[in-house]
Design a protein around this motif. Structure first.
Motif, PDB file in Angstrom:
ATOM      1  N   ASP A  41       0.906  -1.197   0.039  1.00  0.00           N
ATOM      2  CA  ASP A  41      -0.057  -0.106  -0.003  1.00  0.00           C
ATOM      3  C   ASP A  41       0.800   1.409   0.118  1.00  0.00           C
ATOM      4  OD1 ASP A  41       0.995  -0.549   2.401  1.00  0.00           O
ATOM      5  OD2 ASP A  41      -0.552   0.380   3.380  1.00  0.00           O
ATOM      6  N   VAL A  42       2.152   1.113   0.005  1.00  0.00           N
ATOM      7  CA  VAL A  42       2.985   2.200   0.170  1.00  0.00           C
ATOM      8  C   VAL A  42       3.193   2.691  -1.353  1.00  0.00           C
ATOM      9  CG1 VAL A  42       5.428   3.134   0.628  1.00  0.00           C
ATOM     10  CG2 VAL A  42       4.126   1.667   2.134  1.00  0.00           C
ATOM     11  N   SER A  93       8.448  -5.194  -3.385  1.00  0.00           N
ATOM     12  CA  SER A  93       7.831  -4.792  -2.300  1.00  0.00           C
ATOM     13  C   SER A  93       6.601  -4.047  -2.175  1.00  0.00           C
ATOM     14  CB  SER A  93       8.667  -4.593  -0.821  1.00  0.00           C
ATOM     15  OG  SER A  93       9.821  -5.683  -0.811  1.00  0.00           O
ATOM     16  N   ALA A  94       6.809  -2.803  -2.847  1.00  0.00           N
ATOM     17  CA  ALA A  94       5.987  -1.676  -3.141  1.00  0.00           C
ATOM     18  C   ALA A  94       5.574  -1.367  -4.273  1.00  0.00           C
ATOM     19  CB  ALA A  94       6.414  -0.468  -2.225  1.00  0.00           C
ATOM     20  N   PRO A  95       4.746  -2.299  -5.178  1.00  0.00           N
ATOM     21  CA  PRO A  95       4.489  -1.979  -6.678  1.00  0.00           C
ATOM     22  C   PRO A  95       3.852  -0.783  -6.717  1.00  0.00           C
ATOM     23  CG  PRO A  95       3.073  -3.889  -5.606  1.00  0.00           C
ATOM     24  CD  PRO A  95       4.017  -3.432  -4.692  1.00  0.00           C
ATOM     25  N   ALA A  96       3.325  -0.007  -6.038  1.00  0.00           N
ATOM     26  CA  ALA A  96       2.606   1.386  -6.130  1.00  0.00           C
ATOM     27  C   ALA A  96       3.558   2.222  -6.204  1.00  0.00           C
ATOM     28  CB  ALA A  96       1.310   1.725  -5.264  1.00  0.00           C
ATOM     29  N   ALA A  97       4.687   1.990  -5.648  1.00  0.00           N
ATOM     30  CA  ALA A  97       5.819   3.364  -5.408  1.00  0.00           C
ATOM     31  C   ALA A  97       6.573   3.493  -6.580  1.00  0.00           C
ATOM     32  CB  ALA A  97       6.518   2.986  -4.134  1.00  0.00           C
ATOM     33  N   THR A  98       7.163   4.492  -6.776  1.00  0.00           N
ATOM     34  CA  THR A  98       8.232   4.876  -7.663  1.00  0.00           C
ATOM     35  C   THR A  98       9.755   4.914  -6.773  1.00  0.00           C
ATOM     36  OG1 THR A  98       7.098   6.385  -8.920  1.00  0.00           O
ATOM     37  CG2 THR A  98       9.499   6.780  -8.993  1.00  0.00           C
ATOM     38  N   GLY A 145      11.400  -6.589 -13.789  1.00  0.00           N
ATOM     39  CA  GLY A 145      10.070  -5.934 -14.349  1.00  0.00           C
ATOM     40  C   GLY A 145       9.801  -4.630 -13.745  1.00  0.00           C
ATOM     41  N   ALA A 146      10.568  -3.995 -13.180  1.00  0.00           N
ATOM     42  CA  ALA A 146      10.389  -2.833 -12.355  1.00  0.00           C
ATOM     43  C   ALA A 146      10.928  -1.329 -13.276  1.00  0.00           C
ATOM     44  CB  ALA A 146      10.875  -2.800 -11.150  1.00  0.00           C
ATOM     45  N   ALA A 147      11.230  -1.516 -14.323  1.00  0.00           N
ATOM     46  CA  ALA A 147      11.919  -0.450 -15.243  1.00  0.00           C
ATOM     47  C   ALA A 147      10.869   0.742 -15.169  1.00  0.00           C
ATOM     48  CB  ALA A 147      12.275  -0.843 -16.554  1.00  0.00           C
TER      49      ALA A 147
END
Length: 201
Positions: free
Chosen positions: A60-61, A82-87, A109-111
């Motif tokens: 949720d972060v 851990s925080a897929p909504a974060a940049t 997968g986070a580029a």
């Protein structure tokens, strides 16, 4: 031998790419590292303690988050997972480290959620929900104090910073110094000679 350090802006050491494997929170990572960056051959023991003992951000972060001194990107990649909504902002003076972190972020997968930058390229006024760092102790006490004095004030009002510092390299004195600067500092964990510090306002 060269005069390079991991905090050299443009290392001249031969890259010789290699794979580094480690596991955090049940996920296995295989990242690319290279000569001329911090802990090129393995996950640094201090970084391993930090990722094992600090409280990883929840799903949720929404960030933004900062990996200060990202090296080849292990903390960046774990934070992005851990925080897929974060940049996640991955900051390092070392150009090769930044290039490796960008490649490794793509590899996991986070580029699209990782911003790799030199310190002076981070936008003024940007604040961070969390700051994570295995700071470059070998730049010396004065340099370390300058580094922390530059970046910790960029914590959001309710933000938290997680630092790992070897006890024999000044972990306890950094704790005292931060408290003297007005930060709330807690020794969150100790393991294998490392202090994990939780810092907030």
């Amino acid at each position: 031998m060269t005069g390079d350090h991991y905090f050299t802006a443009e290392p001249t050491a031969t890259a010789r790419p290699r794979e580094v494997e480690f596991t955090v929170a049940g996920r296995e990572y295989t990242l690319t590292s290279a000569g001329g960056v911090f802990s090129a051959d393995r996950l640094d023991p201090g970084t391993a303690v930090l990722l094992r003992k600090a409280e990883l951000p929840g799903r949720d972060v929404s960030g933004p988050l900062l990996d200060l001194g990202c090296g080849f990107g292990p903390i960046t990649c774990v934070l992005a997972d851990s925080a897929p909504a974060a940049t996640v902002w991955a900051v390092d003076v070392n150009q090769r480290a930044r290039e490796l972190t960008a490649a490794n972020a793509a590899r996991v997968g986070a580029a699209g959620r990782v911003r790799v930058a030199a310190p002076d390229d981070v936008p003024d006024g940007l604040t961070f929900a969390q700051i994570w760092s295995n700071p470059p102790i070998r730049i010396g006490k004065e340099g370390l104090h300058e580094l922390l004095s530059r970046w910790l004030p960029r914590l959001a009002p309710d933000g938290v910073a997680w630092l790992v510092i070897a006890r024999h390299l000044g972990g306890d004195s950094v704790h005292r110094w931060l408290a003297e600067q007005g930060w709330r500092v807690e020794r969150h964990a100790s393991q294998k000679g490392f202090r994990v510090l939780r810092v907030n306002r």
